[in-house]
Design an enzyme around this catalytic site. Sequence first.
Site, PDB file in Angstrom:
ATOM      1  N   GLY A  20      52.030  50.049  18.952  1.00 54.88           N
ATOM      2  CA  GLY A  20      52.624  48.646  19.095  1.00 54.88           C
ATOM      3  C   GLY A  20      54.179  48.768  19.123  1.00 54.88           C
ATOM      4  N   CYS A  47      47.069  55.974  14.850  1.00 55.19           N
ATOM      5  CA  CYS A  47      46.109  56.263  16.038  1.00 55.19           C
ATOM      6  C   CYS A  47      46.604  57.801  16.586  1.00 55.19           C
ATOM      7  CB  CYS A  47      46.303  55.443  17.308  1.00 55.19           C
ATOM      8  SG  CYS A  47      45.138  55.812  18.496  1.00 55.19           S
ATOM      9  N   CYS A  52      42.579  57.554  15.348  1.00 51.13           N
ATOM     10  CA  CYS A  52      41.732  57.605  16.601  1.00 51.13           C
ATOM     11  C   CYS A  52      41.816  59.115  17.341  1.00 51.13           C
ATOM     12  CB  CYS A  52      42.008  56.615  17.667  1.00 51.13           C
ATOM     13  SG  CYS A  52      42.896  55.014  17.042  1.00 51.13           S
ATOM     14  N   LYS A  55      40.681  61.954  15.093  1.00 47.94           N
ATOM     15  CA  LYS A  55      39.265  61.881  14.966  1.00 47.94           C
ATOM     16  C   LYS A  55      38.257  62.080  15.889  1.00 47.94           C
ATOM     17  CE  LYS A  55      37.800  58.251  16.060  1.00 47.94           C
ATOM     18  NZ  LYS A  55      37.676  57.003  15.653  1.00 47.94           N
ATOM     19  N   TYR A 183      33.926  51.273   9.900  1.00 47.92           N
ATOM     20  CA  TYR A 183      34.328  52.178  10.961  1.00 47.92           C
ATOM     21  C   TYR A 183      34.445  53.688  10.497  1.00 47.92           C
ATOM     22  CZ  TYR A 183      35.429  48.587  14.588  1.00 47.92           C
ATOM     23  OH  TYR A 183      35.401  47.611  15.368  1.00 47.92           O
ATOM     24  N   GLU A 187      31.911  56.955  11.086  1.00 51.79           N
ATOM     25  CA  GLU A 187      32.506  58.054  11.746  1.00 51.79           C
ATOM     26  C   GLU A 187      32.761  59.229  11.148  1.00 51.79           C
ATOM     27  OE1 GLU A 187      36.292  56.312  13.663  1.00 51.79           O
ATOM     28  OE2 GLU A 187      35.094  55.186  15.131  1.00 51.79           O
ATOM     29  N   HIS A 442      20.531  56.117  39.445  1.00 54.32           N
ATOM     30  CA  HIS A 442      19.529  56.870  38.801  1.00 54.32           C
ATOM     31  C   HIS A 442      19.348  58.332  38.662  1.00 54.32           C
ATOM     32  CE1 HIS A 442      15.292  56.875  37.118  1.00 54.32           C
ATOM     33  NE2 HIS A 442      14.942  57.816  38.086  1.00 54.32           N
ATOM     34  N   GLU A 447      22.006  52.678  33.564  1.00 57.41           N
ATOM     35  CA  GLU A 447      21.016  51.599  34.563  1.00 57.41           C
ATOM     36  C   GLU A 447      20.283  50.862  33.685  1.00 57.41           C
ATOM     37  OE1 GLU A 447      17.832  53.657  36.740  1.00 57.41           O
ATOM     38  OE2 GLU A 447      17.953  55.583  35.419  1.00 57.41           O
TER      39      GLU A 447
HETATM   40  P1  NDP Z   1      36.057  48.443   7.863  1.00 58.25           P
HETATM   41  O1  NDP Z   1      36.810  47.000   7.710  1.00 58.25           O
HETATM   42  O2  NDP Z   1      35.524  48.786   9.276  1.00 58.25           O
HETATM   43  O3  NDP Z   1      35.151  48.816   6.725  1.00 58.25           O
HETATM   44  C1  NDP Z   1      35.322  48.503   5.306  1.00 58.25           C
HETATM   45  C2  NDP Z   1      34.230  48.610   4.379  1.00 58.25           C
HETATM   46  O4  NDP Z   1      34.705  48.978   3.364  1.00 58.25           O
HETATM   47  C3  NDP Z   1      33.311  47.689   4.499  1.00 58.25           C
HETATM   48  O5  NDP Z   1      31.948  48.167   4.486  1.00 58.25           O
HETATM   49  C4  NDP Z   1      33.637  46.877   3.319  1.00 58.25           C
HETATM   50  O6  NDP Z   1      32.766  46.410   3.030  1.00 58.25           O
HETATM   51  C5  NDP Z   1      34.172  47.869   2.336  1.00 58.25           C
HETATM   52  N1  NDP Z   1      35.070  47.361   1.488  1.00 58.25           N
HETATM   53  C6  NDP Z   1      36.175  46.766   1.603  1.00 58.25           C
HETATM   54  N2  NDP Z   1      36.896  46.385   0.679  1.00 58.25           N
HETATM   55  C7  NDP Z   1      36.543  46.949  -0.450  1.00 58.25           C
HETATM   56  C8  NDP Z   1      36.508  47.331  -1.622  1.00 58.25           C
HETATM   57  N3  NDP Z   1      37.715  46.520  -2.109  1.00 58.25           N
HETATM   58  N4  NDP Z   1      35.605  47.804  -2.501  1.00 58.25           N
HETATM   59  C9  NDP Z   1      34.802  48.482  -2.010  1.00 58.25           C
HETATM   60  N5  NDP Z   1      34.275  48.493  -0.581  1.00 58.25           N
HETATM   61  C10 NDP Z   1      35.162  47.732   0.134  1.00 58.25           C
HETATM   62  O7  NDP Z   1      37.477  49.311   7.282  1.00 58.25           O
HETATM   63  P2  NDP Z   1      37.601  50.891   7.651  1.00 58.25           P
HETATM   64  O8  NDP Z   1      38.529  51.365   6.427  1.00 58.25           O
HETATM   65  O9  NDP Z   1      36.381  51.721   7.979  1.00 58.25           O
HETATM   66  O10 NDP Z   1      38.616  50.934   9.036  1.00 58.25           O
HETATM   67  C11 NDP Z   1      39.838  49.989   8.969  1.00 58.25           C
HETATM   68  C12 NDP Z   1      40.070  49.478  10.422  1.00 58.25           C
HETATM   69  O11 NDP Z   1      40.390  50.412  11.296  1.00 58.25           O
HETATM   70  C13 NDP Z   1      38.618  48.798  10.873  1.00 58.25           C
HETATM   71  O12 NDP Z   1      38.439  47.867  10.619  1.00 58.25           O
HETATM   72  C14 NDP Z   1      39.209  48.956  12.421  1.00 58.25           C
HETATM   73  O13 NDP Z   1      39.514  47.803  12.749  1.00 58.25           O
HETATM   74  C15 NDP Z   1      39.896  50.163  12.581  1.00 58.25           C
HETATM   75  N6  NDP Z   1      39.326  51.383  13.063  1.00 58.25           N
HETATM   76  C16 NDP Z   1      38.792  51.430  14.132  1.00 58.25           C
HETATM   77  C17 NDP Z   1      38.115  52.543  14.724  1.00 58.25           C
HETATM   78  C18 NDP Z   1      37.648  52.664  16.268  1.00 58.25           C
HETATM   79  O14 NDP Z   1      38.106  51.670  16.959  1.00 58.25           O
HETATM   80  N7  NDP Z   1      36.532  53.385  16.400  1.00 58.25           N
HETATM   81  C19 NDP Z   1      37.943  53.610  13.995  1.00 58.25           C
HETATM   82  C20 NDP Z   1      38.406  53.612  12.528  1.00 58.25           C
HETATM   83  C21 NDP Z   1      39.090  52.501  12.228  1.00 58.25           C
HETATM   84  P3  NDP Z   1      32.075  44.585   3.236  1.00 58.25           P
HETATM   85  O15 NDP Z   1      31.395  45.022   4.606  1.00 58.25           O
HETATM   86  O16 NDP Z   1      31.248  44.307   2.290  1.00 58.25           O
HETATM   87  O17 NDP Z   1      33.526  44.010   3.576  1.00 58.25           O
END
Ligand code: NDP
Length: 453
Positions: A20, A47, A52, A55, A183, A187, A442, A447
């Site tokens: 950004g 990123c 990103c 990764k 995410y 990943e 195809h 498709e």
């Molecule tokens: P996410 O928000 O995707 O997932 C976080 C996970 O951790 C969830 O399962 C959540 O559980 C759990 N969690 C959250 N807080 C706690 C806690 N205090 N204790 C235990 N578990 C917890 O976050 P990520 O860290 O994986 O990624 C961060 C962000 O980065 C993503 O939200 C995304 O926006 C971005 N990102 C995007 C990618 C892409 O576009 N391919 C790749 C990597 C990151 P619950 O579901 O219960 O909340």
Amino acid sequence: MAGKQPEYDYDLFVIGAGSGGVRASRVAAAHGARVAVAEEYRVGGTCVIRGCVPKKMLVYGAHFAEDLEDAKNFGWTIEKPSFDWQVLRDNVLKDVDRLNGAYTDTLENHGVEIIHERAVLTGPHEIALGDGKRTVTARHILIASGARPHVPDCHGHELGITSNEAFHLDAIPPRILIAGGGYIANEFAGIFNEFGSKVTIINRGDQLLRGYDRSLSDRLLQISIAKGIDFRFNAEFRGIEQKGDCLTVSMTGHEDIEVDCVLFATGRVPNTEGLGLDTAGVELGEKGEIVVDRFSKTNVDHIYAVGDVTNRVQLTPVAIREGQAFADTVFGGGNPVAVDHTVIPSAVFSHPPLAAVGMTEGEARNKLGNVKVYQSDFRPMKNVLAGRNERSLYKMIVDADTDRIVGIGMIGPDSPEIMQAAAVAVKAGLTKADFDATVAIHPTMAEEMVLLK
Ligand code: NDP
């Protein structure tokens, strides 16, 4: 008036040279503004430097494990393939260096001054740099300081790593525990599993990838288990203890587990501490995020914020759009530009990847009531010949009253590539009939999108 000293040192001071911040700086400078950007680490942000981009390169590297295995049924004999993590790691880091240089060049070519120091607001228009001995002033300030991994506040948390460190490991850990089910967890679970680690995901809830359609995340779970990844659900992280070279992890509801590495992937928190935001009177939200309006303006008229620090949508392309819209609004001399945060496509680069745009089936049923769901559950041709028992799932959610497509989700090879094009159709408000009227290419996996019954 000729010779008059400008009131401020800069027209725009940006804190953070990530996605950004870089876009905003470059565009503002192109509009004629005098711009400085402070970055205490490397130009490019999460990123490019530790997210990103590297990764995705690891995802490519990891996928060779399956490709080499699948090659046999296509007639190829490959004697004893072996993998050298350090070669991949160093090549990836080299490319990150290249990108860091390219981003730096872009800024410099636009006349943006890069200040490699920490910046802290010391007044509404005043910023202290580095050790605080030097201060500068700016008419407008943009906070683009991003977010950082959240690490649970538990016993031994310092023994774990985050995605930041995962790119620099000396070796692939034989056993890795990943905390989180989002995410980053999925990943990196795919990456490490392909590289031969024994991977265990522990998640505090019972669902992976909240926010995605349940049938897609269930399919990922099923495939991941088949690939050998272990899952423990409803497992709240308790702590880590070092025993020799091993780490013992304790959690609620499950037995302790011994591993070689613990990776926290439990969300990301906005970087708002220590920036002097309170001094400048900038309002923060419940999660410490900067509260902004649809033009990315904070409660202070000349201070704006874009990207992860606002915790709107933590995705690079969104931060880039917010940076662009900010620069056009404030320095472009035209009408204010707001970013449309609806119908944003996204993808998870798991093995296989998953992608979606618009509403999930559940969201659509709650919001619209009357929806039609079209689905294709198929085994891609390549998987059939490879003898790989992995099925793809494509799902289209349609507003039954208007025939308009309100959501698409898919899991399977190349789904993020396919989704990018399909997202245009959903954003444009096309109908199921429009897809039906389009001739298939195809044989492809894509498709299926125009053949859904
Ligand atoms: P996410 O928000 O995707 O997932 C976080 C996970 O951790 C969830 O399962 C959540 O559980 C759990 N969690 C959250 N807080 C706690 C806690 N205090 N204790 C235990 N578990 C917890 O976050 P990520 O860290 O994986 O990624 C961060 C962000 O980065 C993503 O939200 C995304 O926006 C971005 N990102 C995007 C990618 C892409 O576009 N391919 C790749 C990597 C990151 P619950 O579901 O219960 O909340």
